[in-house]
Design a protein around this motif. Sequence first.
Motif, PDB file in Angstrom:
ATOM      1  N   SER A 187      -6.941  -8.908   6.177  1.00 36.98           N
ATOM      2  CA  SER A 187      -7.313  -8.557   7.180  1.00 36.98           C
ATOM      3  C   SER A 187      -8.663  -7.738   7.865  1.00 36.98           C
ATOM      4  O   SER A 187      -9.465  -7.962   8.725  1.00 36.98           O
ATOM      5  CB  SER A 187      -6.329  -7.612   8.027  1.00 36.98           C
ATOM      6  OG  SER A 187      -6.833  -7.067   9.737  1.00 36.98           O
ATOM      7  N   ARG A 188      -9.642  -6.696   6.410  1.00 35.83           N
ATOM      8  CA  ARG A 188     -10.116  -5.763   6.438  1.00 35.83           C
ATOM      9  C   ARG A 188     -11.455  -6.454   6.307  1.00 35.83           C
ATOM     10  O   ARG A 188     -12.478  -6.543   7.006  1.00 35.83           O
ATOM     11  CB  ARG A 188     -10.007  -4.663   5.316  1.00 35.83           C
ATOM     12  CG  ARG A 188     -11.457  -4.247   5.028  1.00 35.83           C
ATOM     13  CD  ARG A 188     -12.006  -3.601   6.468  1.00 35.83           C
ATOM     14  NE  ARG A 188     -12.790  -2.829   6.471  1.00 35.83           N
ATOM     15  CZ  ARG A 188     -13.490  -2.568   7.317  1.00 35.83           C
ATOM     16  NH1 ARG A 188     -13.826  -2.644   8.469  1.00 35.83           N
ATOM     17  NH2 ARG A 188     -14.519  -1.189   7.072  1.00 35.83           N
ATOM     18  N   TYR A 244      -8.155  -0.317   2.157  1.00 33.82           N
ATOM     19  CA  TYR A 244      -6.996   0.948   3.095  1.00 33.82           C
ATOM     20  C   TYR A 244      -6.849   1.477   3.944  1.00 33.82           C
ATOM     21  O   TYR A 244      -7.789   3.088   3.634  1.00 33.82           O
ATOM     22  CB  TYR A 244      -5.682   0.651   2.206  1.00 33.82           C
ATOM     23  CG  TYR A 244      -5.575  -0.123   1.152  1.00 33.82           C
ATOM     24  CD1 TYR A 244      -5.201  -2.073   1.901  1.00 33.82           C
ATOM     25  CD2 TYR A 244      -5.400  -0.641   0.105  1.00 33.82           C
ATOM     26  CE1 TYR A 244      -5.682  -3.052   1.025  1.00 33.82           C
ATOM     27  CE2 TYR A 244      -5.735  -1.833  -0.990  1.00 33.82           C
ATOM     28  CZ  TYR A 244      -5.216  -2.958  -0.196  1.00 33.82           C
ATOM     29  OH  TYR A 244      -5.260  -4.077  -0.998  1.00 33.82           O
ATOM     30  N   GLU A 272      -4.016  -6.882   3.760  1.00 34.01           N
ATOM     31  CA  GLU A 272      -3.859  -6.160   4.603  1.00 34.01           C
ATOM     32  C   GLU A 272      -5.900  -6.181   3.606  1.00 34.01           C
ATOM     33  O   GLU A 272      -6.832  -5.720   4.954  1.00 34.01           O
ATOM     34  CB  GLU A 272      -3.519  -4.715   4.202  1.00 34.01           C
ATOM     35  CG  GLU A 272      -2.400  -4.085   5.220  1.00 34.01           C
ATOM     36  CD  GLU A 272      -2.560  -3.995   5.905  1.00 34.01           C
ATOM     37  OE1 GLU A 272      -3.017  -2.895   6.114  1.00 34.01           O
ATOM     38  OE2 GLU A 272      -1.649  -4.535   6.596  1.00 34.01           O
ATOM     39  N   SER A 281      -1.917   1.313   6.576  1.00 34.74           N
ATOM     40  CA  SER A 281      -1.736   0.124   6.536  1.00 34.74           C
ATOM     41  C   SER A 281       0.165   0.604   5.060  1.00 34.74           C
ATOM     42  O   SER A 281      -0.158  -0.138   4.524  1.00 34.74           O
ATOM     43  CB  SER A 281      -2.468   0.092   4.959  1.00 34.74           C
ATOM     44  OG  SER A 281      -4.298  -0.459   5.744  1.00 34.74           O
ATOM     45  N   LYS A 295      -0.461  -5.478   0.019  1.00 36.13           N
ATOM     46  CA  LYS A 295      -1.928  -5.253  -0.368  1.00 36.13           C
ATOM     47  C   LYS A 295      -2.775  -6.591   0.325  1.00 36.13           C
ATOM     48  O   LYS A 295      -3.331  -6.290   0.608  1.00 36.13           O
ATOM     49  CB  LYS A 295      -2.371  -4.688  -1.411  1.00 36.13           C
ATOM     50  CG  LYS A 295      -1.743  -3.262  -1.511  1.00 36.13           C
ATOM     51  CD  LYS A 295      -1.573  -3.205  -3.229  1.00 36.13           C
ATOM     52  CE  LYS A 295      -1.630  -1.625  -3.954  1.00 36.13           C
ATOM     53  NZ  LYS A 295      -2.207  -1.437  -4.436  1.00 36.13           N
ATOM     54  N   HIS A 353       2.296  -1.737   4.000  1.00 34.20           N
ATOM     55  CA  HIS A 353       1.735  -3.045   3.913  1.00 34.20           C
ATOM     56  C   HIS A 353       1.777  -4.227   2.904  1.00 34.20           C
ATOM     57  O   HIS A 353       0.500  -3.100   2.191  1.00 34.20           O
ATOM     58  CB  HIS A 353       0.822  -3.610   5.110  1.00 34.20           C
ATOM     59  CG  HIS A 353       1.404  -2.267   6.379  1.00 34.20           C
ATOM     60  ND1 HIS A 353       2.676  -3.673   7.497  1.00 34.20           N
ATOM     61  CD2 HIS A 353       1.636  -0.972   7.503  1.00 34.20           C
ATOM     62  CE1 HIS A 353       2.346  -2.796   8.832  1.00 34.20           C
ATOM     63  NE2 HIS A 353       2.204  -1.905   8.079  1.00 34.20           N
ATOM     64  N   VAL A 395       0.944  -1.127  -0.018  1.00 36.59           N
ATOM     65  CA  VAL A 395      -0.040  -0.066   0.542  1.00 36.59           C
ATOM     66  C   VAL A 395       0.882   1.204  -0.337  1.00 36.59           C
ATOM     67  O   VAL A 395       1.885   1.863   0.535  1.00 36.59           O
ATOM     68  CB  VAL A 395      -0.452   0.180   1.168  1.00 36.59           C
ATOM     69  CG1 VAL A 395      -1.607   1.239   0.840  1.00 36.59           C
ATOM     70  CG2 VAL A 395      -1.922  -1.370   1.068  1.00 36.59           C
TER      71      VAL A 395
END
Length: 201
Positions: free
Chosen positions: A64-65, A49, A61, A53, A58, A56, A38
């Motif tokens: 995780s979202r 993001y 991340e 983020s 993509k 980190h 990101v």
Amino acid sequence: LRESSVVVVGAGGLSSPMLQYLAAAGVGRIGIVDADVVELSNLQRQVIYATGSTGHPKAAEAASRLREINPLVATEVYPVRIAAGNAEEILRGYDLIVDGSDNFPTRYLLNDAALLLRKPLVHGSVYRFEGQVSVFNYRGGPTYRCLFPEPPDPDTVPNCSETGVLGALPGIIGCLQANEVIKIIIGLGDPLAGKLLVFNA
């Protein structure tokens, strides 16, 4: 929906809303393929993001979202660039393929892999103020190559970082892609197979 699986190639502007709506809808397993990290310049259009983020990967991340949105969704992360050598292995285990990429070589690769694996491909693309959505290889329907037989010369095609894109546009097109995915999974309405939706913002 819970029994379905979708793999999304690219975790950028198109995929940001698309992934969130697919998770919220309850798609059982979602694969995310993206090798990038990101960057701050991504955030005006890649709304999955946050500033934290930055730097980190993509794919991780985004996964995780999605788990925050719906912990019942299984996510699989592929922090690699899709290529001829790994496409079949990555894409084979999913019901649908979604193109969230931003370049022509990947679009043609996904088309050819979808045809080989006999899977539908939900396509989206954006350029400045215009976006396109279609569904390829659906029940023997037309493919991306039926619409665009040959890739353009790479020197004639600028990317988003060179020409810019209206930030909300990938969000609109990504939502339309999510809508097509859900329609196909639950058998609702008529998917955009053999049709090209063009949206001018």
